[in-house]
Write a protein that holds these residues in place. Structure first.
Motif, short mmCIF file in Angstrom:
data_model
loop_
_atom_site.label_atom_id
_atom_site.label_comp_id
_atom_site.label_asym_id
_atom_site.label_seq_id
_atom_site.Cartn_x
_atom_site.Cartn_y
_atom_site.Cartn_z
N PHE A 1 0.91 -1.47 -0.14
CA PHE A 1 0.34 -0.08 -0.05
C PHE A 1 0.96 1.09 0.02
CE2 PHE A 1 -2.74 3.09 2.53
CZ PHE A 1 -3.48 3.91 1.87
N LEU A 2 2.14 0.74 1.09
CA LEU A 2 3.08 2.34 1.02
C LEU A 2 3.28 2.96 -0.35
CD1 LEU A 2 3.91 4.64 2.95
CD2 LEU A 2 5.76 2.95 2.87
N LEU A 3 3.75 1.58 -1.45
CA LEU A 3 4.59 1.85 -2.38
C LEU A 3 3.82 2.22 -3.47
CD1 LEU A 3 6.83 -1.55 -2.47
CD2 LEU A 3 7.30 0.69 -2.09
N LEU A 4 2.29 1.84 -3.82
CA LEU A 4 1.37 1.72 -4.26
C LEU A 4 1.44 3.23 -4.55
CD1 LEU A 4 -0.76 -0.91 -5.07
CD2 LEU A 4 0.59 -0.65 -6.36
N ALA A 5 0.84 3.99 -3.28
CA ALA A 5 0.59 5.18 -2.72
C ALA A 5 1.24 5.69 -2.50
CB ALA A 5 -1.02 5.27 -1.36
N GLY A 6 2.39 5.89 -2.84
CA GLY A 6 3.58 6.50 -2.45
C GLY A 6 3.79 7.17 -0.98
N PRO A 7 4.69 7.94 -0.45
CA PRO A 7 5.24 8.44 1.14
C PRO A 7 4.40 9.40 0.71
CG PRO A 7 7.01 8.65 -0.11
CD PRO A 7 6.07 8.09 -0.71
N GLN A 8 3.37 9.76 0.88
CA GLN A 8 2.21 11.12 1.54
C GLN A 8 2.08 10.81 2.56
OE1 GLN A 8 -1.92 11.10 -0.70
NE2 GLN A 8 -0.95 9.38 -1.70
N PRO A 9 1.20 12.32 3.39
CA PRO A 9 0.72 12.22 4.79
C PRO A 9 -0.36 11.42 5.38
CG PRO A 9 1.83 14.48 3.58
CD PRO A 9 1.66 13.70 2.48
N SER A 10 -0.99 11.64 4.64
CA SER A 10 -1.80 11.00 4.78
C SER A 10 -1.73 8.81 4.59
CB SER A 10 -3.25 10.93 4.08
OG SER A 10 -2.84 10.84 2.36
N VAL A 11 -0.90 8.43 3.61
CA VAL A 11 -0.60 7.34 3.25
C VAL A 11 0.05 6.94 5.39
CG1 VAL A 11 0.42 5.68 1.91
CG2 VAL A 11 -1.03 7.23 1.48
N VAL A 12 1.39 8.23 4.95
CA VAL A 12 2.42 8.09 6.33
C VAL A 12 1.89 6.98 7.72
CG1 VAL A 12 4.41 7.49 7.53
CG2 VAL A 12 4.13 8.52 4.72
N ARG A 13 0.78 8.32 8.03
CA ARG A 13 -0.33 7.87 8.90
C ARG A 13 -0.65 6.31 9.46
NH1 ARG A 13 -4.69 8.26 10.88
NH2 ARG A 13 -5.70 8.33 8.19
N ALA A 14 -1.87 6.35 7.87
CA ALA A 14 -2.88 5.06 8.19
C ALA A 14 -1.50 4.64 8.58
CB ALA A 14 -3.03 5.21 7.02
#
Length: 208
Positions: A79-92
């Motif tokens: 999920f992190l690799l596909l969506a990228g390390p954007q803040p909402s993704v990193v928090r999730a």
């Protein structure tokens, strides 16, 4: 998806799956989602990770504890690799990983504590994220859900008709949470919506 359905429709479908940060979308489409209070649907977030983790854990339940954890960790990384390390993704990702670890250890963590720990870790890594709109909306919306959703649900349920013999009716068990969750998120993020976009998402609660 973009190749099959075109830049606007295909881009929308792709954004719903992996977030708009890695998918080019027309500005008018972003504005429409923002005005309707559905902009979070285009941002990769905890909802996406919850669906992915839930499916992964359900399918790997027969494999045992360690293989199940390994598959869950792989899903989080994917999920992190596909969506990228954007803040909402990193928090999730941080909250999902911490929650999963605590559950597997037999410990029930405090959701607000997990959120606070994740936010501190993120700001230590990238202090500039504090000024990022996506970070602010993600953290504030999550905090609003954790703090206000349950009290709002009880307050709404207490004002709805009860079932037979005073038992909670379908409106209390279904309608109350359906209203409380978007209401809590909308109330907490309204100041940020006004500050950054100058928009009051009037239809946010019924749309969500």
């Amino acid at each position: 998806l973009i190749a099959q359905a075109g830049p606007e429709r295909g881009g929308l479908l792709a954004a719903l799956v992996i977030g708009c940060a890695v998918v080019p979308l027309p500005a008018s489409l972003n504005d429409s989602f923002r005005a309707s209070g559905l902009s979070h649907a285009l941002a990769a977030s905890g909802f996406h990770l919850t669906v992915l983790l839930g499916a992964t854990l359900a399918m790997t339940r027969p494999l045992g504890r360690l293989p199940r954890l390994g598959c869950a960790a792989g899903a989080i990384l994917l999920f992190l690799l596909l969506a990228g390390p954007q803040p909402s993704v990193v928090r999730a990702v941080l909250m999902g990983a911490l929650t999963l670890l605590l559950l597997e250890l037999g410990t029930k963590g405090r959701p607000l504590g997990i959120l606070a720990l994740s936010v501190v870790a993120m700001l230590l890594l990238r202090p500039d994220w504090l000024l990022d709109v996506g970070f602010q909306l993600s953290v504030v919306a999550t905090a609003g859900l954790l703090i206000s959703a349950s009290p709002l649900e009880r307050a709404i349920a207490s004002r709805l008709p009860t079932g037979r013999q005073g038992r909670p009716g379908w409106m209390s068990t279904s309608l109350a949470p359906a209203l409380a969750v978007p209401l809590a998120a909308s109330l907490w993020t309204l100041p940020l919506q006004l500050l950054h976009f100058g928009v009051v998402p009037i239809y946010a609660v019924p749309a969500n």
